[in-house]
Design a protein around this motif. Structure first.
Motif, short mmCIF file in Angstrom:
data_model
loop_
_atom_site.label_atom_id
_atom_site.label_comp_id
_atom_site.label_asym_id
_atom_site.label_seq_id
_atom_site.Cartn_x
_atom_site.Cartn_y
_atom_site.Cartn_z
N HIS A 28 0.82 -1.20 0.00
CA HIS A 28 0.00 0.00 0.00
C HIS A 28 0.86 1.25 0.00
CE1 HIS A 28 -3.40 2.58 0.97
NE2 HIS A 28 -2.48 3.27 1.63
N ALA A 88 -9.56 -1.32 -6.07
CA ALA A 88 -9.04 -0.22 -5.26
C ALA A 88 -10.02 0.22 -4.18
CB ALA A 88 -8.71 0.98 -6.16
N ASP A 91 -8.81 -1.37 -1.26
CA ASP A 91 -7.35 -1.43 -1.24
C ASP A 91 -6.83 -2.80 -1.66
OD1 ASP A 91 -4.95 -0.05 -0.99
OD2 ASP A 91 -4.62 -0.74 1.06
N ASP A 214 -6.53 6.20 3.32
CA ASP A 214 -5.28 5.59 2.85
C ASP A 214 -4.24 5.53 3.97
OD1 ASP A 214 -6.19 5.05 0.34
OD2 ASP A 214 -5.20 6.74 -0.63
N ARG A 217 -5.19 2.56 6.22
CA ARG A 217 -4.86 1.30 5.55
C ARG A 217 -3.36 1.07 5.54
NH1 ARG A 217 -8.96 2.26 0.42
NH2 ARG A 217 -10.73 1.03 1.21
#
Length: 525
Positions: A28, A88, A91, A214, A217
């Motif tokens: 990631h 996406a 993720d 994000d 994650r």
């Protein structure tokens, strides 16, 4: 699918070294993989194992279809499960619910199939049945991973406590929260009090406090760079809770983040519940919770492990009222920590349980005083308030619960928790409490941290009559936080004898050895 024994899996060297070495950099934050062959980037894990089903998790480096093959002991043919198309939006993480399980062991493999139909290399994992033939059970619990800036130090051995747990071969593991420290960046180096340097693996996602989806994650992805953790996940099914650091230290839903000491990090987010919505989505993305729990956005739940063991996994973050001095004279939404709905659910489930042992897994201890230094020295983060007398504030809910347990005749309850970054055993005795005769005695066992700074010991509040039967905390002369290299990390194990129903509770150190004085034998009523 080739058969993999439990012994060989516990000694497992990662399958498909080429896939791992190619896949690990494409984690990631670095974008999608460029290979046409889908690669598993962060290993596999199993969770929510019941008598009939389980959830298998993994992550790919690009859009692809998740596939799982399961070989259950005693069945001639493996079962094939077609999973979701990962994108996406999640993720590139995916989960597959597998059913048709039964007692005993099983193996599984996960792989992904690209748009062109080409399958990537598979990664194996282990499923362990709800009960073995004798009915014996052994499981582990703890909490608190990668906190206080102590990240993956490969020179020290990484997150090596997870390997110590894996080597004991538990049937499952309960993570009692703080699976990540979203509010704790990871610097490349930390100078320790003894002059030595702690060196961290660093990533872009961990060089700042998490605010965006994000970011959150990326915190989970960072931990999964550690080989010990990936091996552990492949070998040991788990049940997960969350606490505060999955979002930010000491958060509560109504909190105005601008009032915190670290408010400069949260200028784009006004309230705790807004930040928690992002962290909750990442939590469900990166853990093997079921889709039904995810759809309900609910973390508290009950898991049955045969006829002798029920787990009740709680959530003390999502439904609490504001942190405060915690001195409300009556129960109210402002004094909540379980919340009315979860409390009613817990009472109903405990009363309905026919299991011999009821294990309440909680993200915070009941009787330890845990101040909220983020907002005020007199404010409290936990259940207790250091007043020692009749229930006040959040203690009202637990007083109601304990009275109910006695009135309903629910027997053989123990509490497992973490959060305070040291190991302890507390015995709650109504004769020592402010509520004599109103509840039954019970044990609470505290473990952790898994890999974070060590603190403690905390003050005990006397309202529910707790007594320290054991504690293992750093010397008070040591500067806090005490680093993992000091060897004060801990976890606990519980062994249940299938014939007698007796439990052996053992608090263990970083290497997996029992801490002297930290073993307890419990006999059911």
């Amino acid at each position: 699918m080739s058969r993999i024994s439990r012994r060989s899996l516990h000694g497992w060297a990662l399958s498909s070294a080429a896939a791992w070495s190619a896949g690990i950099p494409r984690v990631h934050g670095w974008g999608l993989g460029s290979s046409s062959t889908p690669l598993i980037t962060h290993g596999v894990m199993a969770g929510e194992v019941t008598d009939g089903s389980a959830v298998i998790w993994s992550r790919c480096d690009q859009p692809a279809r998740m596939m799982v093959e399961v070989q259950i002991e005693g069945k001639d043919r493996p079962m094939l499960f077609t999973g979701p198309q990962v994108t996406a939006e999640t993720d590139f993480t995916g989960k597959v619910v597998i059913d048709g399980l039964r007692h005993g062991e099983g193996d599984y493999r996960v792989w992904f199939v690209g748009p062109d139909g080409k399958p990537g290399d598979s990664v194996p994992g282990q499923l362990i049945g709800v009960e073995n033939e004798k009915g014996d059970v052994m499981f582990a619990w703890s909490g608190d991973t990668v906190g206080q800036g102590f990240g993956i130090n490969s020179e020290w051995g990484g997150l090596k406590i997870y390997d110590a747990i894996r080597r004991l071969k538990p049937d499952f593991f309960v993570h009692c929260g703080d699976m990540i420290y979203a509010d704790n960046p990871i610097p490349s180096e930390i100078k320790l009090a003894d002059g030595t340097i702690w060196k961290n693996l660093t990533t872009q996602a961990k060089d700042h406090v998490a605010v965006t989806l994000d970011d959150f994650r990326g915190n989970y992805a960072y931990n999964l760079l550690d080989e010990n953790l990936r091996r552990f996940h492949a070998a040991v099914p788990q049940y997960v809770l969350w606490d505060d650091h999955e979002t930010t230290n000491n958060w509560y839903p109504q909190q105005q983040l601008a009032s915190r000491k670290d408010r400069q990090f949260y200028e784009e987010v006004q309230f705790g519940h807004q930040l928690a919505a992002r962290s909750r989505e990442a939590f469900f993305n990166y853990t093997p919770l079921s889709y039904s729990q995810q759809n309900q956005q609910r973390i508290y739940r009950k898991i049955s492990r045969g006829n002798k063991l029920d787990l009740f996994l709680l959530d003390l973050r999502s439904y609490r009222g504001p942190n405060s001095p915690n001195l409300q004279k009556e129960s109210s939404s402002a004094a909540a920590i379980l919340g009315a709905t979860q409390l009613a659910w817990l009472k109903k489930q405990l009363q309905a349980s026919t299991a011999l042992w009821k294990i309440i897994c909680c993200d915070m201890p009941l009787g330890l005083v845990i101040p909220d230094a983020m907002e005020g020295a007199a404010w409290q983060e936990g259940v207790s308030n250091a007043e020692h007398g009749p229930p006040l504030g959040r203690e009202h809910e637990f007083a109601e619960l304990l009275r109910f347990i006695k009135t309903a005749g629910v027997k053989n309850i123990i509490w497992l928790t973490a959060d305070v970054h040291y190991a302890a055993a507390h015995y709650y005795d109504p004769s020592r409490s402010a509520l004599p005769g109103q509840f039954e005695p019970f044990w609470e066992f505290v473990a952790g941290p898994l890999h974070a700074g060590t603190f403690g010991p905390n003050e005990l509040d006397g309202t529910f009559g707790p007594e320290v039967k054991f504690q293992w905390a750093p010397d008070k002369a040591l500067p806090r936080p005490v680093p993992p290299s000091a060897g004060m990390q801990s976890f606990g194990t519980i062994k249940m004898n299938g014939r007698s129903g007796g439990l052996t509770v053992t608090l263990r150190d970083l290497t997996g050895k029992g801490i002297p004085g930290g073993e307890f034998e419990l006999t059911p009523e």
